[in-house]
Design an enzyme around this catalytic site. Structure first.
Site, PDB file in Angstrom:
ATOM      1  CE  LYS A 131      -4.067  -2.126   2.112  1.00  0.00           C
ATOM      2  NZ  LYS A 131      -3.620  -3.502   1.925  1.00  0.00           N
ATOM      3  CE  LYS A 156       4.623   0.004   7.199  1.00  0.00           C
ATOM      4  NZ  LYS A 156       5.299  -0.394   8.462  1.00  0.00           N
ATOM      5  CD  GLU A 180     -11.346  -0.988   0.959  1.00  0.00           C
ATOM      6  OE1 GLU A 180     -11.008  -2.011   1.587  1.00  0.00           O
ATOM      7  OE2 GLU A 180     -12.472  -0.831   0.460  1.00  0.00           O
TER       8      GLU A 180
END
Length: 629
Positions: free
Chosen positions: A425, A437, A556
């Site tokens: 992701k 991240k 998403e």
């Protein structure tokens, strides 16, 4: 004085008494056959004088060969060979005795041929009879009704089951099931695609086929369940599941034959086929020498040690003999759980637990100063996408500040290796979690160049991890549905927890500095197909449980990526691990990072998103990612 356990067994004396009688009967029968059942008086006295010697010698050699240590109910082929050897040696000894005492004067030679043959037959027959009686004692009518047509027999107890695969493994597993009295199964045959096997019988069970004809086979045999051996649960499992759906049969996976043989599990340890089995993953082969080189006798620190990935990392690490394992986690229950597992299930005691948050710089520094870890696996992170969309400051605090804190401590205290557990992701992120991240990856590049070797490992969804969709689907199926899927075309990469942890540990051995490793995740899986498969594997009819599409949640994507534009990948020395070929970009502007941290400190959601965009230009936050391709 303590009596040896064997001599304390009352059954031993029954065995000795009974077999002595059989040996005596063998010698008597040998004389009777030799003289056509009319033994002359001289030879009768000769036989009586020889009886105690012949019986004693046979008992002694049977004892020496270990034939009184086993249980007759478990007699096998190996025992019959032992009986043959013992009888032969006993008869040779008897012949030597007779030759030494009387030089064979007046002894009929044929008796010394008939005696061992009869002794062998009697000894084997007694053991086979005992075993047969024990095997039929659970259902004593089986031997009587075996000759009658099935419609005249009382219905057998247990679930009527077919075994997939009539190969050697299938035959041995069938034998194991047949030998267990209370297995809860009634085997009705095999199903196999090999034309050479179809129509034959194995252990009295017919072999049907092919698998494509399972519907008619199930109707004919009235089967209720299909048993799949571990050997069959590979590339053919998808085909087997589809056939079971058509035949409306339940499906269970048998334990591996090696585990049954070693006594680790019972043949009764059936389990439902799990979705992990359908992935058809090959076993991960690790470079154990390389891994041992950087973990053996080292102090290893795992952050997020109680999480799904962190705890599996701990299980893998202890295999390589670390000097000390430091378990760092913010969750008290999770930390206690992995501590108790290491201690009681694995017998591993060289660990310490640290309860705290990775963004607590003072605590992290104190732990590094006290323990001086050589290797750090940083798995602590928030990863639930919708949750972090609603609380974006926590992604900054935990995923960015926490990562930077542990990286700084690693450099300051001279840790040899630092492995950042990252995610797919982070590639062209559309959500806060992925962007945070990606920032951690960029920070990692900024620390590279000193004594500490930094690397990151990027992979997709992990089956069974916290936040995984699998437990949600299972609970919805148990309630009878509906099963909620966000979009008909949404796809994800999946990997099992052990596979992911093993490859993270392996990547740690491959890193030379600054790499981002990508794990080969196989083919992406449509979530709608995953839901349907889980319904089938739960023994339910997909027509009876609704799959409801709810729309993509904030942040998403329709599909995930493992690499971003311009990165490309290179092969490594491991078949399942690649490394990105890209410039090792890093965060150049500390002011942008300070601005981001300031927004997080005051819980400014939009400020956090703007700050993430400044640091990760490819981050495109959207409220509904259906348009993202």
């Amino acid at each position: 004085m303590k009596v040896p356990r064997l001599l304390a067994n009352k059954n031993l004396y029954l065995m000795l008494l009974g077999e002595s009688g059989l040996f005596a009967m063998a010698l008597v029968m040998a004389f009777l056959l030799r003289f056509e059942f009319d033994i002359p008086a001289d030879f009768f006295r000769q036989m009586v004088g020889l009886l105690p010697v012949a019986v004693a010698l046979k008992v002694v050699f049977f004892w020496v060969c270990g034939l009184y240590r086993g249980m007759w109910r478990y007699t096998g082929l190996a025992d019959l060979w032992k009986i043959g050897r013992a009888v032969f040696m006993a008869e040779v000894a008897l012949i030597i005795y007779v030759a030494f005492t009387s030089h064979f004067q007046g002894y009929p030679r044929s008796v010394f041929i008939l005696d061992p043959l009869l002794a062998f037959v009697f000894a084997c027959g007694a053991r086979v009879l005992i075993r047969s009686l024990y095997e039929t004692s659970a259902q004593p009518k089986d031997w009587l009704f075996a000759l009658l047509p099935e419609r005249f027999c009382a219905p057998a107890s247990g679930i009527r089951a077919l075994i997939v695969g009539a190969d050697a493994d299938g035959a041995r597993i069938a034998k194991e099931i047949l030998d267990v009295r209370d297995s809860g199964l009634h085997l009705v045959g095999f199903v196999d695609d090999d034309p050479a096997r179809i129509g034959r019988n194995i252990h009295g069970l017919p072999v049907y086929g092919p698998l494509a004809a399972l519907v008619s086979v199930a109707q004919m045999t009235r089967a209720e369940e299909i048993l799949v051996s571990a050997g069959q649960a590979g590339g053919h499992l998808r085909e087997i599941v589809d056939a079971c759906e058509s035949a409306q049969l339940g499906i269970k996976k048998l334990p591996a034959l090696a585990d049954i043989a070693s006594g680790k599990v019972s043949v009764k340890a059936l389990r439902d086929v799990r979705y992990e089995d359908l992935l058809g993953r090959e076993e991960v082969h690790l470079d154990e020498a390389g891994i041992k080189g950087y973990l053996a006798d080292k102090v290893v620190l795992v952050t997020g040690a109680g999480g799904s990935i962190g705890s599996e990392l701990c299980r893998q690490i202890i295999r390589f003999g670390p000097r000390l394992l430091v378990l760092f986690d913010a969750g008290e229950e999770n930390l206690y759980s992995i501590e108790m597992e290491l201690l009681h299930q694995h017998g591993f005691t060289r660990y310490v637990t640290v309860l705290g948050q990775v963004q607590d710089a003072a605590l992290v520094d104190a732990v590094f100063a006290a323990r001086q870890p050589h290797v750090v696996f940083h798995a602590a992170a928030y990863k639930h996408v919708p949750m972090l969309e609603g609380n974006p400051w926590q992604a900054v605090t935990n995923n960015i500040v926490g990562s930077r804190t542990v990286m700084e401590a690693s450099v300051r205290h001279g840790a040899g290796r630092f492995v950042l557990v990252s995610t797919d992701k982070a590639v062209r992120p559309t959500n806060v979690m992925g962007a945070s991240k990606r920032v951690a990856e960029l920070l990692m590049h900024g620390f590279q160049g000193g004594e500490t070797t930094f690397m990151a490992v990027r992979f997709g969804n992990v089956l069974g991890s916290s936040g995984s969709v699998i437990p949600l689907f299972r609970s919805q199926i148990e309630r009878g549905g509906p099963v909620t899927v966000t979009h008909p075309e949404v796809t994800r990469y999946f990997m099992t927890i052990p596979e992911a942890a093993q490859l993270i540990v392996q990547a740690g051995a491959l890193g030379r500095g600054g790499e981002i490793f990508v794990l080969k995740m196989g083919q992406p899986v449509r979530i709608a197909d995953l839901a349907r498969d889980l319904i089938i594997l739960s023994g339910k009819d997909p027509a009876e449980i609704e799959v409801k599409f709810t729309g993509l949640r904030p942040g998403e994507k329709l599909y995930e990526e493992l690499i971003t534009a311009g990165e490309g990948v290179l092969e490594t020395g491991h078949e399942k691990i690649m490394v990105l070929r890209s410039e090792k970009t890093q965060i150049e502007n500390d002011e942008k990072l300070v601005t981001l941290l300031e927004a997080a400190r005051f819980f400014e959601a939009e400020g956090v998103r703007r700050g993430l965009q400044d640091l990760v230009p490819e981050y495109t936050p959207v409220s509904n990612a259906a348009e993202v391709h």
